[in-house]
Design an enzyme around this catalytic site. Structure first.
Site, PDB file in Angstrom:
ATOM      1  NE  ARG A  94     -27.049  22.270  21.273  1.00  9.67           N
ATOM      2  CZ  ARG A  94     -27.221  22.305  22.570  1.00  9.67           C
ATOM      3  NH1 ARG A  94     -26.666  21.381  23.345  1.00  9.67           N
ATOM      4  NH2 ARG A  94     -27.936  23.267  23.135  1.00  9.67           N
ATOM      5  CE  LYS A 161     -19.011 -10.426  30.536  1.00 13.98           C
ATOM      6  NZ  LYS A 161     -19.762  -9.162  30.376  1.00 13.98           N
ATOM      7  CD  GLU A 190     -19.848 -13.327  33.229  1.00 16.14           C
ATOM      8  OE1 GLU A 190     -19.893 -12.118  32.942  1.00 16.14           O
ATOM      9  OE2 GLU A 190     -20.447 -14.202  32.584  1.00 16.14           O
TER      10      GLU A 190
END
Length: 274
Positions: A94, A161, A190
């Site tokens: 797994r 940003k 940005e």
């Protein structure tokens, strides 16, 4: 690419200090088996070395790798074969599949985006929207799918940003503060409007992020910049409209979905007789 510490943590998480009670009860401990990792669909593989390292971590050494990361595969292809102790293979199963399926999913989705803008000079680029602790692996998977990487960390480069702009008092103010504090760092900023783009151009940014602009606005931005800086489009981009953005002349499409929304690639482990 291999992260052995992450592998150790993943296996420890699976056992929780105990043992695999199902395998201990059903498998004698003396049995040997052959197992194949098999692709259940078509796509791009990434994480082969991680899966191999998981097998090695539980003591398996007879491992044959049939395909390399970045390879295109089809349904039914055998990716890797392991021979050895049955309990060890079941213990590793797994964890190995989790890494291999997740990273192959990212590589496959990235290739889909890359194919969507084929024939243009634009590149598909990732973001920092990654699974905590798995950034290097996930960005590696993006490269295996034909995409390119944005910065790995906050310390690699500046990305100014909207919240930085608001805190600093404006686009030009934010840019000037970063340049003064880190004069040699790459600076991307940005902008939400073409007026902001015009305002920032005299400051010579390394890259400008065009946030939530239409293809028409991006094309106008390319005309305004005229090669003075690179442009990256972000927001509102889908596989359906990616080509429309790419042909505008922007250098990059920023696609957070590459890492935060990639479906797991279906791979199975099948035991068989020698």
């Amino acid at each position: 690419m291999i992260d052995r510490d992450l592998i150790k943590r993943a296996l420890a998480e699976d056992l929780q200090g105990g043992e695999d009670i199902t395998s201990v009860a059903t498998v004698s401990g003396d049995e040997k088996v052959v197992a194949d990792f098999i692709s259940r669909k078509s796509g791009v593989v990434a994480g082969i070395e991680m899966a191999r390292a998981v097998l090695e971590e539980v003591g398996l050494t007879d491992i044959v790798v049939h395909v390399q990361d970045g390879s295109s595969v089809s349904t039914g292809d055998v990716l890797m074969t392991v021979r050895g102790d049955t309990r060890a293979i079941l213990l590793a199963e797994r964890t190995a599949l989790n890494f291999l399926g997740h990273l192959s999913g990212i590589a496959t989705l990235t290739r889909t985006w890359v194919d969507a803008i084929a024939g243009t000079q634009c590149e598909v680029r990732d973001t920092r929207k990654t699974t905590p602790g798995m950034r290097l692996l996930e960005k590696y998977a993006v490269r295996m799918g034909g995409g390119t990487n944005h910065r790995m960390s906050l310390s690699d480069a500046a990305l100014i940003k909207d919240n930085h702009i608001a805190a600093a008092g404006g686009v030009a103010e934010a840019f000037s503060k970063v340049r003064a504090k880190f004069p040699t760092s790459e600076i991307e900023i940005e902008v939400d409007t073409l007026d902001q783009l015009r305002e920032i151009l005299p400051l010579k940014p390394d890259l400008v992020l065009l946030d939530n602009m239409s293809p028409a606005q991006c094309a106008e931005a390319v005309s305004i910049v005229a090669g003075a800086t690179k442009l990256e489009a972000s927001g509102g981009i889908s596989l359906e409209n990616a080509k429309a953005y790419a042909v505008t002349g922007v250098n990059y499409l920023a696609i957070g979905a590459l890492t935060h929304s990639a479906p797991v690639f279906d791979i199975g482990l099948d035991l068989r007789a020698e």
